[in-house]
Design a protein around this motif. Structure first.
Motif, PDB file in Angstrom:
ATOM      1  N   ASN A 125       1.710  -8.934 -10.628  1.00 59.24           N
ATOM      2  CA  ASN A 125       1.120  -9.795  -9.585  1.00 59.24           C
ATOM      3  C   ASN A 125       0.634  -8.984  -8.391  1.00 59.24           C
ATOM      4  OD1 ASN A 125       1.496 -12.371 -10.882  1.00 59.24           O
ATOM      5  ND2 ASN A 125       3.690 -12.177 -10.445  1.00 59.24           N
ATOM      6  N   GLY A 126      -0.017  -7.858  -8.717  1.00 63.07           N
ATOM      7  CA  GLY A 126      -0.599  -7.025  -7.668  1.00 63.07           C
ATOM      8  C   GLY A 126       0.423  -6.389  -6.747  1.00 63.07           C
ATOM      9  N   GLY A 127       1.645  -6.194  -7.256  1.00 59.50           N
ATOM     10  CA  GLY A 127       2.705  -5.602  -6.449  1.00 59.50           C
ATOM     11  C   GLY A 127       3.520  -6.616  -5.672  1.00 59.50           C
ATOM     12  N   TYR A 130       7.376  -6.830  -6.595  1.00 55.78           N
ATOM     13  CA  TYR A 130       8.239  -5.840  -5.959  1.00 55.78           C
ATOM     14  C   TYR A 130       8.416  -6.154  -4.475  1.00 55.78           C
ATOM     15  CZ  TYR A 130      10.277  -1.944  -3.692  1.00 55.78           C
ATOM     16  OH  TYR A 130      11.117  -1.199  -2.902  1.00 55.78           O
ATOM     17  N   ARG A 131       7.356  -6.552  -3.803  1.00 51.06           N
ATOM     18  CA  ARG A 131       7.461  -6.843  -2.371  1.00 51.06           C
ATOM     19  C   ARG A 131       8.443  -7.987  -2.117  1.00 51.06           C
ATOM     20  NH1 ARG A 131       1.965  -5.062  -2.556  1.00 51.06           N
ATOM     21  NH2 ARG A 131       1.192  -7.124  -3.152  1.00 51.06           N
ATOM     22  N   LEU A 132       8.456  -9.001  -2.993  1.00 48.42           N
ATOM     23  CA  LEU A 132       9.417 -10.093  -2.857  1.00 48.42           C
ATOM     24  C   LEU A 132      10.851  -9.580  -3.011  1.00 48.42           C
ATOM     25  CD1 LEU A 132       7.663 -12.937  -4.898  1.00 48.42           C
ATOM     26  CD2 LEU A 132       8.128 -12.953  -2.435  1.00 48.42           C
ATOM     27  N   LEU A 133      11.063  -8.724  -4.019  1.00 43.63           N
ATOM     28  CA  LEU A 133      12.388  -8.141  -4.237  1.00 43.63           C
ATOM     29  C   LEU A 133      12.822  -7.324  -3.027  1.00 43.63           C
ATOM     30  CD1 LEU A 133      13.548  -6.333  -7.474  1.00 43.63           C
ATOM     31  CD2 LEU A 133      13.748  -5.184  -5.279  1.00 43.63           C
ATOM     32  N   HIS A 134      11.912  -6.485  -2.546  1.00 40.43           N
ATOM     33  CA  HIS A 134      12.204  -5.616  -1.401  1.00 40.43           C
ATOM     34  C   HIS A 134      12.571  -6.444  -0.165  1.00 40.43           C
ATOM     35  CE1 HIS A 134      11.441  -1.779   0.901  1.00 40.43           C
ATOM     36  NE2 HIS A 134      11.368  -2.666   1.873  1.00 40.43           N
ATOM     37  N   LYS A 135      11.782  -7.463   0.112  1.00 37.00           N
ATOM     38  CA  LYS A 135      12.021  -8.281   1.292  1.00 37.00           C
ATOM     39  C   LYS A 135      13.322  -9.081   1.171  1.00 37.00           C
ATOM     40  CE  LYS A 135       7.120  -8.591   2.485  1.00 37.00           C
ATOM     41  NZ  LYS A 135       5.914  -9.457   2.528  1.00 37.00           N
ATOM     42  N   GLN A 191       2.299   3.553  -3.232  1.00 41.68           N
ATOM     43  CA  GLN A 191       1.332   2.510  -2.893  1.00 41.68           C
ATOM     44  C   GLN A 191       2.017   1.189  -2.569  1.00 41.68           C
ATOM     45  OE1 GLN A 191      -1.385   2.368  -6.202  1.00 41.68           O
ATOM     46  NE2 GLN A 191      -2.188   4.420  -5.797  1.00 41.68           N
ATOM     47  N   VAL A 192       3.011   0.823  -3.376  1.00 41.99           N
ATOM     48  CA  VAL A 192       3.612  -0.499  -3.207  1.00 41.99           C
ATOM     49  C   VAL A 192       4.505  -0.571  -1.975  1.00 41.99           C
ATOM     50  CG1 VAL A 192       5.746  -0.239  -4.554  1.00 41.99           C
ATOM     51  CG2 VAL A 192       4.539  -2.438  -4.559  1.00 41.99           C
ATOM     52  N   ILE A 193       5.091   0.560  -1.539  1.00 42.57           N
ATOM     53  CA  ILE A 193       6.002   0.482  -0.394  1.00 42.57           C
ATOM     54  C   ILE A 193       5.295   0.734   0.937  1.00 42.57           C
ATOM     55  CG2 ILE A 193       7.962   1.201  -1.803  1.00 42.57           C
ATOM     56  CD1 ILE A 193       7.865   3.912  -0.427  1.00 42.57           C
ATOM     57  N   THR A 194       3.998   1.006   0.866  1.00 43.80           N
ATOM     58  CA  THR A 194       3.247   1.220   2.101  1.00 43.80           C
ATOM     59  C   THR A 194       3.400   0.022   3.033  1.00 43.80           C
ATOM     60  OG1 THR A 194       1.613   2.581   0.968  1.00 43.80           O
ATOM     61  CG2 THR A 194       0.961   1.652   3.081  1.00 43.80           C
ATOM     62  N   SER A 195       3.819   0.300   4.240  1.00 45.23           N
ATOM     63  CA  SER A 195       3.993  -0.696   5.313  1.00 45.23           C
ATOM     64  C   SER A 195       5.191  -1.618   5.107  1.00 45.23           C
ATOM     65  CB  SER A 195       2.730  -1.555   5.496  1.00 45.23           C
ATOM     66  OG  SER A 195       2.587  -2.507   4.462  1.00 45.23           O
ATOM     67  N   LEU A 196       6.015  -1.386   4.069  1.00 42.13           N
ATOM     68  CA  LEU A 196       7.202  -2.220   3.891  1.00 42.13           C
ATOM     69  C   LEU A 196       8.334  -1.678   4.759  1.00 42.13           C
ATOM     70  CD1 LEU A 196       7.354  -3.001   0.054  1.00 42.13           C
ATOM     71  CD2 LEU A 196       6.862  -4.593   1.923  1.00 42.13           C
ATOM     72  N   GLU A 197       8.836  -2.518   5.628  1.00 42.89           N
ATOM     73  CA  GLU A 197       9.919  -2.110   6.520  1.00 42.89           C
ATOM     74  C   GLU A 197      11.185  -1.786   5.718  1.00 42.89           C
ATOM     75  OE1 GLU A 197      12.480  -3.923  10.300  1.00 42.89           O
ATOM     76  OE2 GLU A 197      11.271  -5.216   9.014  1.00 42.89           O
TER      77      GLU A 197
END
Length: 375
Positions: A125-127, A130-135, A191-197
């Motif tokens: 889903n375009g990354g 992972y962003r949902l998991l990370h957050k 790429q996927v963790i760019t800008s992820l706090e």
């Protein structure tokens, strides 16, 4: 086991290879899986004392022993390229949210979390998956670092997987971090963790030992297919691969693993020529069993990879007990995590982080006591 080891909880434990890899640096205290066939392999090798067979949906976190490290290899079917790519919203890979619910029910959250899945987790889903998991982990006060590690650094199998390690944010773990990407971080990770706090670039030493070659771990005396079945397999080898086979010297002993694939409406057998196995998978994951094309003394033969060879490709010792049924044993290995990868993570990152966290907690308690005494 050494009593000073961090305690280890293993969700979606399967056939027990994560426990096999972690037990040298951690003390397993609780494991679970829903599959009775995999549970039988797990308990045959690790005992029944700490194993809990049930669906994650029926697990209550308040009943689980305290784990310094919690590992979860949650289902990959909806994140794999071989699946339907439904992501974390789908029924199987969506069990991540049930695991998160269990985590929230624990009286004390683990100091260290390790999640494992296919590399599709980073791109699904375009990354966004992972962003949902990370957050979700970030909302629970963790700092999070994804890595892509390939089992081929230890074993003759191409098996890249994503490992997400999260640690409680309140203590300093900089001794185990890098300022930027290293061998653990592919372009897809950065790429996927760019800008992820709260993102972390974890650091671990590169493995030193040279992996064995596939030809060094297979059993050359195992019975092969009859001549007719061998000829049928040889006849569907991709043309570009057939020409390479013809160039093999008669004196060379060689093995070429391959999977059957459908290309342009026709079935072909696609081979590897680098003396390592293709990624072991399960039929449920959309892939067939792996074949071996063998060359010895000028003769070509063929057979399926054996379940013991599959276990060796996962780093399990020959003493590791497997199911008697071929499909059950093969699927259990194809759906597992490579032992030496887990061992490397446990020794060089997970256990050190857990011990560091305990040291921080002791210092905090001493500091709190000092403040109370001086007040």
């Amino acid at each position: 086991m050494t009593s000073g080891f961090p305690t280890f909880v293993d969700f979606f434990a399967g056939s027990g290879l994560v426990t096999q890899g972690a037990q040298h640096a951690c003390t397993p205290v609780w494991s679970n899986d829903i599959c009775p066939k995999k549970a039988a392999i797990y308990t045959a090798n690790h005992g029944t004392g700490h194993f809990h067979q049930d669906s994650i949906e029926n697990v209550n976190g308040s009943t689980i022993p305290q784990g310094d490290i919690v590992w979860a290899s949650f289902p990959c079917q909806d994140l794999s390229l071989a699946g339907k790519m439904g992501g974390l919203a789908a029924s199987r890979s969506g069990l991540f949210w049930e695991w998160l619910r269990v985590l929230d029910e624990m009286p004390e959250r683990p100091k260290v979390i390790a999640l494992e899945n296919v590399t599709g987790l980073l791109s699904s889903n375009g990354g966004e998956d992972y962003r949902l998991l990370h957050k979700a982990l970030r909302a629970r006060s963790y700092r999070i670092g994804p890595m892509v590690i390939d089992a081929r650094h230890w074993l003759p199998q191409s098996r890249p997987r994503v490992f997400v390690v999260a640690v409680q944010e309140h203590f300093d773990a900089t001794d185990h971090e890098d300022l930027g990407p290293n061998w653990l971080h592919s372009d897809s990770v950065t790429q996927v963790i760019t800008s992820l706090e709260g993102s972390v670039f974890w650091s671990m030493p590169f493995p030193k030992n040279r992996p064995k070659k596939l030809s060094e771990i297979i059993d050359w005396e195992v019975p092969v297919f009859d001549e007719a079945k061998t000829e049928q397999l040889l006849s569907i080898i991709a043309a570009r691969h057939t020409s390479r086979l013809k160039s093999i010297p008669k004196s060379q002993r060689a093995v070429f693993p391959g999977y059957r694939r459908t290309r342009n409406g026709k079935q072909v057998l696609e081979l590897r020529f680098d003396n390592i196995s293709g990624c072991l998978r399960t039929a449920e994951g959309g892939s067939s069993r792996q074949f071996l094309i063998l060359h010895e003394k000028g003769k070509w033969t063929a057979r399926l990879i054996t379940t013991r060879e599959a276990a060796r490709l996962m780093g399990a010792p020959d003493s590791y007990q497997l199911a008697a049924n071929y499909n059950e044993a093969y699927s259990a290995m194809g759906d597992a995590v490579a032992v030496p990868v887990v061992k490397h993570l446990a020794e060089h990152l997970l256990a050190p982080l857990a011990k560091l966290s305990k040291s921080y907690a002791k210092r905090s308690r001493k500091e709190s006591a000092r403040i109370r005494l001086s007040a």
